[in-house]
Design an enzyme around this catalytic site. Structure first.
Site, PDB file in Angstrom:
ATOM      1  N   SER A 188       0.833  -1.204   0.000  1.00  0.00           N
ATOM      2  CA  SER A 188       0.000   0.000   0.000  1.00  0.00           C
ATOM      3  C   SER A 188       0.862   1.246   0.000  1.00  0.00           C
ATOM      4  O   SER A 188       1.965   1.262   0.567  1.00  0.00           O
ATOM      5  CB  SER A 188      -0.891   0.007   1.248  1.00  0.00           C
ATOM      6  OG  SER A 188      -1.512   1.262   1.434  1.00  0.00           O
TER       7      SER A 188
ATOM      8  N   TYR B  74      -2.364  -0.216  10.022  1.00  0.00           N
ATOM      9  CA  TYR B  74      -2.556  -0.786   8.682  1.00  0.00           C
ATOM     10  C   TYR B  74      -1.280  -0.645   7.860  1.00  0.00           C
ATOM     11  O   TYR B  74      -0.802  -1.610   7.256  1.00  0.00           O
ATOM     12  CB  TYR B  74      -3.716  -0.083   7.983  1.00  0.00           C
ATOM     13  CG  TYR B  74      -3.817  -0.416   6.511  1.00  0.00           C
ATOM     14  CD1 TYR B  74      -4.177  -1.695   6.094  1.00  0.00           C
ATOM     15  CD2 TYR B  74      -3.539   0.547   5.537  1.00  0.00           C
ATOM     16  CE1 TYR B  74      -4.253  -2.004   4.741  1.00  0.00           C
ATOM     17  CE2 TYR B  74      -3.624   0.245   4.183  1.00  0.00           C
ATOM     18  CZ  TYR B  74      -3.980  -1.029   3.794  1.00  0.00           C
ATOM     19  OH  TYR B  74      -4.052  -1.334   2.457  1.00  0.00           O
TER      20      TYR B  74
END
Length: 337
Positions: free
Chosen positions: A127, A152
């Site tokens: 990501s 995350y």
């Protein structure tokens, strides 16, 4: 080829699976159908290809090592794309344990299964969030990513480190793709395009964080899928130019690669909202608010490495992409013109 794809009920996973089936691959899809967002959207995505003769679906959780191992042993995939993960920056502030189970435990189970199954290539989703507190733009894979600002993001950085370990120890070719704000038809309802569209259609004010000063490298789903397939077909190899005295964080002397995959065209969030309003035929109030914990002000992908190695060339403008998204949104949600 026989390709195992995790997260096939998800946004990117479903779009990728359609493309793989269309070109003649045999696909085993794994998804746990969790209720992080409306499962009916996941079922609707799956319905587009679930009956395809070359598709098999397994409802299972990657944290279940026995189920993962059984799937690999029975299907014997040649290549694997791991897209299943607990997504979302803000949700990770409230439910950290879910991220540990899905993104860490689940990922090591996939790595182990790939290792023992002699998989030719593992491609996995990282990501843009790994860039965290970085402020140098555009973000390049050679940049250090040691300052994540959400759990995350930390789990995605951990995935890259875990993958390198398996590439180094066991010669497993791995490629990580750092996704930049994917949008388009069938997108996730927890992401800004659908959140904004919902409010625009209902005539409700939109919360715009960082006082509207955000910019994002919005990347259309078709461009993302094209990049994933090109990467899957380009098996990671050791970098002959890798210098351990001057290490390049995107390559290794092991069969390991990390790439950015984005549009390389950052767009101001207010411009994105304006295009949504135009295509949905309504305007709404914007509430300008401070930046949220875990957010970053700007993202911008340097995709030069992916262009060089696999010929990646995103070509969907924000105007075209938002128009297609709005058309799908109207149809799926039965919105009158």
């Amino acid at each position: 080829m026989r390709i195992l794809v995790t997260g096939t009920a998800g946004f990117v996973g479903a779009a990728l699976t359609e493309r793989l089936l269309a070109r003649g691959d045999e696909v085993l899809g794994i998804d746990n159908h969790n209720d992080y967002y409306d499962p009916s959207l996941k079922e609707a995505r799956l319905a587009r290809f679930a009956s395809h003769p070359n598709y098999t679906h397994l409802r299972a959780d990657l944290a279940d090592a026995a189920a993962v191992n059984r799937a690999f042993e029975e299907f014997k995939p040649q290549r694997v794309v791991n897209l299943a993960a607990q997504a979302g920056v803000r949700y990770s502030l409230k439910n950290p344990q879910v991220y540990v189970q899905s993104n860490l435990v689940g990922f090591v189970n996939v790595l182990e299964a790939c290792r023992h199954g002699n998989v030719e290539h593992l491609v996995y989703a990282s990501s843009s969030s790994v860039y965290g507190a970085n402020r140098k733009l555009p973000f390049a894979v050679e940049d250090a990513v040691d300052h994540p600002v959400s759990l995350y993001a930390a789990t995605k950085k951990a995935n890259e480190l875990m993958a390198h370990t398996y590439s180094h120890l066991y010669g497993l070719p791995t490629t990580g793709l750092r996704f930049f704000t994917v949008y388009g038809p069938w997108g996730r309802p927890d992401m800004s395009p659908i959140l904004f569209a919902d409010r625009i259609v209902r005539g409700e004010a939109i919360d715009v964080f960082n006082y509207g000063n955000h910019s994002r490298d919005f990347t259309y789903i078709d461009d993302i899928v094209e990049g994933v397939i090109r990467t899957l077909d380009h098996v990671a190899r050791p970098d002959p130019a890798y210098d351990p005295l001057l290490p390049n964080t995107g390559t290794s002397n092991a069969p390991y690669r990390v790439y950015n995959i984005g549009n390389d065209q950052p767009v101001q969030l207010m411009r994105f909202i304006e295009l949504l309003e135009q295509n949905l035929g309504r305007t709404v109030e914007k509430r300008l608010l401070p930046m949220q914990p875990g957010d970053v002000p700007d993202t911008w992908a340097d995709v030069s490495a992916l262009r060089r190695d696999v010929g990646y060339a995103p070509n969907t403008s924000i105007e075209v992409g938002v128009k297609r998204f709005a058309e799908w949104y109207r149809d799926y949600h039965h919105v009158e013109s």
